[in-house]
Design a protein around this motif. Structure first.
Motif, mmCIF file in Angstrom:
data_model
loop_
_atom_site.group_PDB
_atom_site.id
_atom_site.type_symbol
_atom_site.label_atom_id
_atom_site.label_comp_id
_atom_site.label_asym_id
_atom_site.label_seq_id
_atom_site.Cartn_x
_atom_site.Cartn_y
_atom_site.Cartn_z
ATOM 1 N N MET A 1 17.499 -9.512 -0.114
ATOM 2 C CA MET A 1 16.337 -9.484 0.748
ATOM 3 C C MET A 1 15.200 -10.325 0.199
ATOM 4 N N ALA A 2 15.423 -11.097 -0.815
ATOM 5 C CA ALA A 2 14.373 -11.868 -1.457
ATOM 6 C C ALA A 2 13.745 -12.903 -0.521
ATOM 7 N N ASP A 3 14.498 -13.425 0.415
ATOM 8 C CA ASP A 3 13.953 -14.438 1.312
ATOM 9 C C ASP A 3 13.408 -13.828 2.611
ATOM 10 N N ARG A 4 13.450 -12.531 2.722
ATOM 11 C CA ARG A 4 12.974 -11.847 3.924
ATOM 12 C C ARG A 4 11.565 -11.309 3.694
ATOM 13 N N LYS A 5 10.667 -11.524 4.638
ATOM 14 C CA LYS A 5 9.296 -11.047 4.494
ATOM 15 C C LYS A 5 9.209 -9.557 4.818
ATOM 16 N N GLN A 6 8.287 -8.921 4.146
ATOM 17 C CA GLN A 6 8.045 -7.508 4.410
ATOM 18 C C GLN A 6 7.169 -7.357 5.654
ATOM 19 N N THR A 7 7.385 -6.265 6.369
ATOM 20 C CA THR A 7 6.533 -5.910 7.490
ATOM 21 C C THR A 7 5.277 -5.266 6.930
ATOM 22 N N ILE A 8 4.116 -5.767 7.327
ATOM 23 C CA ILE A 8 2.843 -5.203 6.878
ATOM 24 C C ILE A 8 2.474 -4.050 7.807
ATOM 25 N N ILE A 9 2.153 -2.912 7.207
ATOM 26 C CA ILE A 9 1.754 -1.737 7.964
ATOM 27 C C ILE A 9 0.358 -1.329 7.515
ATOM 28 N N TYR A 10 -0.560 -1.274 8.458
ATOM 29 C CA TYR A 10 -1.917 -0.803 8.192
ATOM 30 C C TYR A 10 -2.002 0.656 8.626
ATOM 31 N N VAL A 11 -2.560 1.495 7.786
ATOM 32 C CA VAL A 11 -2.653 2.920 8.089
ATOM 33 C C VAL A 11 -4.122 3.306 8.149
ATOM 34 N N ASP A 12 -4.518 3.863 9.273
ATOM 35 C CA ASP A 12 -5.884 4.329 9.461
ATOM 36 C C ASP A 12 -6.075 5.674 8.768
ATOM 37 N N MET A 13 -7.250 5.921 8.257
ATOM 38 C CA MET A 13 -7.529 7.206 7.623
ATOM 39 C C MET A 13 -7.825 8.292 8.654
ATOM 40 N N ASP A 14 -8.736 7.993 9.580
ATOM 41 C CA ASP A 14 -9.247 9.002 10.511
ATOM 42 C C ASP A 14 -8.160 9.490 11.459
ATOM 43 N N HIS A 15 -7.860 10.773 11.376
ATOM 44 C CA HIS A 15 -6.882 11.452 12.242
ATOM 45 C C HIS A 15 -5.457 10.964 12.028
ATOM 46 N N VAL A 16 -5.199 10.175 11.003
ATOM 47 C CA VAL A 16 -3.842 9.736 10.672
ATOM 48 C C VAL A 16 -3.488 10.285 9.294
ATOM 49 N N LEU A 17 -4.244 9.897 8.296
ATOM 50 C CA LEU A 17 -4.047 10.438 6.951
ATOM 51 C C LEU A 17 -4.934 11.649 6.692
ATOM 52 N N CYS A 18 -6.140 11.622 7.235
ATOM 53 C CA CYS A 18 -7.138 12.636 6.894
ATOM 54 C C CYS A 18 -7.648 13.383 8.124
ATOM 55 N N ASP A 19 -8.115 14.603 7.861
ATOM 56 C CA ASP A 19 -8.692 15.442 8.912
ATOM 57 C C ASP A 19 -10.159 15.061 9.100
ATOM 58 N N TYR A 20 -10.370 14.048 9.924
ATOM 59 C CA TYR A 20 -11.711 13.519 10.162
ATOM 60 C C TYR A 20 -12.596 14.555 10.842
ATOM 61 N N ALA A 21 -12.061 15.278 11.817
ATOM 62 C CA ALA A 21 -12.861 16.247 12.582
ATOM 63 C C ALA A 21 -13.432 17.321 11.659
ATOM 64 N N GLU A 22 -12.611 17.824 10.755
ATOM 65 C CA GLU A 22 -13.078 18.845 9.821
ATOM 66 C C GLU A 22 -14.132 18.271 8.879
ATOM 67 N N GLY A 23 -13.907 17.068 8.398
ATOM 68 C CA GLY A 23 -14.871 16.423 7.507
ATOM 69 C C GLY A 23 -16.187 16.122 8.201
#
Length: 69
Positions: A1-23
């Motif tokens: 897989m050395a010549d294959r590019k990685q897929t870039i994934i952006y992850v949002d914090m609010d309501h995806v990783l973290c409990d924004y409403a509670e904070g």
């Protein structure tokens, strides 16, 4: 897989990783007179709690060789 590019994934914090409403609610209780306590008073984002399974899911995505999270 050395010549294959990685897929870039952006992850949002609010309501995806973290409990924004509670904070936001906690920050609003601390600073009731501020219209936007999340941006007018530092500290809200550092204290956000992770949503159930969010950390494990992030690590799972990050550990995949074909992704760059």
């Amino acid at each position: 897989m050395a010549d294959r590019k990685q897929t870039i994934i952006y992850v949002d914090m609010d309501h995806v990783l973290c409990d924004y409403a509670e904070g936001f609610s906690r920050q609003k209780d601390l600073f009731p007179d501020l219209q936007f306590p999340q941006s007018e008073e530092p500290g809200m984002y550092i204290g956000l709690n992770p949503l159930p399974g969010a950390i494990e899911s992030y690590h799972w995505l990050n550990d995949l060789p074909e992704t760059d999270v």
